[in-house]
Design a protein around this motif. Sequence first.
Motif, short mmCIF file in Angstrom:
data_model
loop_
_atom_site.label_atom_id
_atom_site.label_comp_id
_atom_site.label_asym_id
_atom_site.label_seq_id
_atom_site.Cartn_x
_atom_site.Cartn_y
_atom_site.Cartn_z
N SER A 34 0.83 -1.30 -0.06
CA SER A 34 0.01 -0.14 -0.02
C SER A 34 0.79 1.22 0.12
O SER A 34 2.16 1.24 0.49
N TRP A 35 0.27 2.49 -0.38
CA TRP A 35 1.02 3.75 -0.54
C TRP A 35 -0.11 4.64 -0.66
O TRP A 35 -1.18 4.64 -1.00
N THR A 36 0.53 5.91 -0.24
CA THR A 36 -0.43 7.14 -0.20
C THR A 36 -0.09 8.02 -1.43
O THR A 36 0.92 8.31 -1.74
N ILE A 37 -0.94 8.80 -1.96
CA ILE A 37 -0.82 9.75 -3.06
C ILE A 37 -1.85 10.71 -3.09
O ILE A 37 -3.01 10.44 -2.74
N LYS A 38 -1.44 11.92 -3.60
CA LYS A 38 -2.47 13.08 -3.62
C LYS A 38 -2.64 13.61 -5.10
O LYS A 38 -1.58 13.57 -5.76
N PRO A 39 -3.84 13.45 -5.60
CA PRO A 39 -3.93 13.51 -6.82
C PRO A 39 -3.96 15.15 -7.34
O PRO A 39 -5.02 15.81 -7.86
N TYR A 40 -2.92 16.02 -7.17
CA TYR A 40 -2.71 17.35 -7.51
C TYR A 40 -1.62 17.67 -8.15
O TYR A 40 -0.48 17.19 -7.41
N ALA A 41 -1.30 18.50 -9.01
CA ALA A 41 -0.02 18.57 -9.56
C ALA A 41 0.73 19.80 -9.18
O ALA A 41 1.35 20.53 -10.05
N ARG A 42 1.01 19.66 -7.89
CA ARG A 42 2.08 20.84 -7.29
C ARG A 42 2.64 19.86 -6.16
O ARG A 42 2.72 20.51 -4.99
N LYS A 43 3.22 18.68 -6.37
CA LYS A 43 3.72 17.90 -5.36
C LYS A 43 4.81 18.66 -4.42
O LYS A 43 5.14 18.16 -3.28
N GLY A 44 5.68 19.63 -5.16
CA GLY A 44 6.56 20.22 -4.38
C GLY A 44 6.12 21.48 -3.58
O GLY A 44 7.14 22.22 -2.88
N ASP A 45 5.02 21.82 -3.57
CA ASP A 45 4.26 22.90 -3.11
C ASP A 45 3.74 22.78 -1.87
O ASP A 45 2.52 22.29 -1.95
N LYS A 46 4.21 22.96 -0.56
CA LYS A 46 3.54 22.34 0.62
C LYS A 46 2.30 23.31 0.78
O LYS A 46 1.08 22.72 1.34
N GLY A 47 2.24 24.54 0.57
CA GLY A 47 1.03 25.38 0.77
C GLY A 47 0.00 24.92 -0.17
O GLY A 47 -1.25 24.64 0.36
N GLY A 84 -8.43 21.21 -5.53
CA GLY A 84 -8.01 21.76 -4.26
C GLY A 84 -6.96 22.68 -4.65
O GLY A 84 -6.80 23.21 -5.83
N GLY A 85 -5.98 22.92 -3.85
CA GLY A 85 -4.91 23.57 -3.94
C GLY A 85 -5.07 25.08 -4.60
O GLY A 85 -6.09 25.74 -3.86
N TYR A 86 -4.42 25.43 -5.57
CA TYR A 86 -4.63 26.84 -6.16
C TYR A 86 -5.80 27.06 -7.09
O TYR A 86 -5.73 27.86 -8.09
N SER A 87 -6.62 25.83 -7.37
CA SER A 87 -7.57 25.84 -8.49
C SER A 87 -8.54 26.87 -8.45
O SER A 87 -9.09 27.25 -9.67
N GLY A 88 -8.75 27.71 -7.29
CA GLY A 88 -9.49 28.88 -7.40
C GLY A 88 -8.94 29.96 -8.25
O GLY A 88 -9.65 30.90 -8.58
N ASN A 89 -7.65 29.94 -8.63
CA ASN A 89 -7.01 30.84 -9.43
C ASN A 89 -7.07 30.43 -10.86
O ASN A 89 -6.71 29.17 -11.06
#
Length: 366
Positions: A34-47, A84-89
């Motif tokens: 098993s492993w975890t993963i987040k489906p958003y294209a800014r993996k190096g951006d903690k914010g 999520g993330g910056y998608s509002g921009n």
Amino acid sequence: MKRRSDTCQMIGDIRIHGNSSTIFVSTSDTINSSWTIKPYARKGDKGAMENITSFTVKTAQEQAETMPKCTKTHNVPAVVFSIGGYSGNHFHAFSDTIMPLYAASRKFNREVRFLVADKKPLWTSKFQEILEKLSKYEVIDIDHENEVHCFPSMIFGLEKDDKKELNTDSMRDFRNFLTSSYSLERSTAIKLTNGSTRKPRLLIVSRKRTRAFTNVKDVVTTARAMGFEVMVTEMSANLKQTSRLVNSCDVMMGVHGAGLTNIVFMPENGVFIQVVPLGNMEWMAKTFYGEPAKGMGLSYLEYKVSKEESTLSDQYPLNHSVFDDPYSIQRQGWEAYRSTYMDKQDVKLDVDRFKETLAKALELLR
């Protein structure tokens, strides 16, 4: 090219339980993992990644009891992504999500289901025409699904190359896709000829809060005197209206900012003028908008603001490091840089100097 996103492509017996954010993959391996993963294209951006839903992918032997029973079975592939993330921009919505989603799902000819994490109704409503052009099925709000959805294959996360913005393999194809999605009328900009009475249409993108033109009336007067039909507007979130407005124009100009993302709706051979404020923004200007504009078949002109044209000259002496050493501000961190150059800077164009750029735009339309 370094990837900015973690992605996973799975084929076979794929089951997803949204409420627990868990994906189960049937495998012939004897050892489960098993492993975890987040489906958003800014993996190096903690914010950006902080509030993105994290999914656990679990492999299980075929017919294993650890695989939950399917309660909804689909016969088309799934694409799982977060808004999520910056998608509002507006810029990030296209760069981080819409363009990678287009690249991932176009090949399915609408026979694909979108499973959206961190769903925002306003976002899916805003981009409804694009989503419907890519998939004929209703978007699934996967975070709130207690059903176990089963798919024959799945793309988890969207591929994004580092240091590439507003980019896909064929920008012209993407622009044509948008032209079709929004039923836009113009495929090419005006072609000026001697004796022609038609005026090229200039769209000035205005901003009210930051990086605004403080003398837009002077710019309008000058442009009209040079033969342009001029429109001034702030970009609307209603993409049906915005796409048609931008598509109706031959030249679009504005100060560096998210509203310039709407160049994706311009007709081919149009002219895009980006006004670049102080603050060593040349790399951002070129990467975010300049190179993508060229890829879409637009002519690109860049106008760099002088000290005297920046309202920072009203706030600091002209020998201040804000003008002479922007890197000293950058070294203080993004917040300091944004506050100084993004939030506190407006532009008063020297219309006599700017005439040269408008004249170049006219020449490019010939």
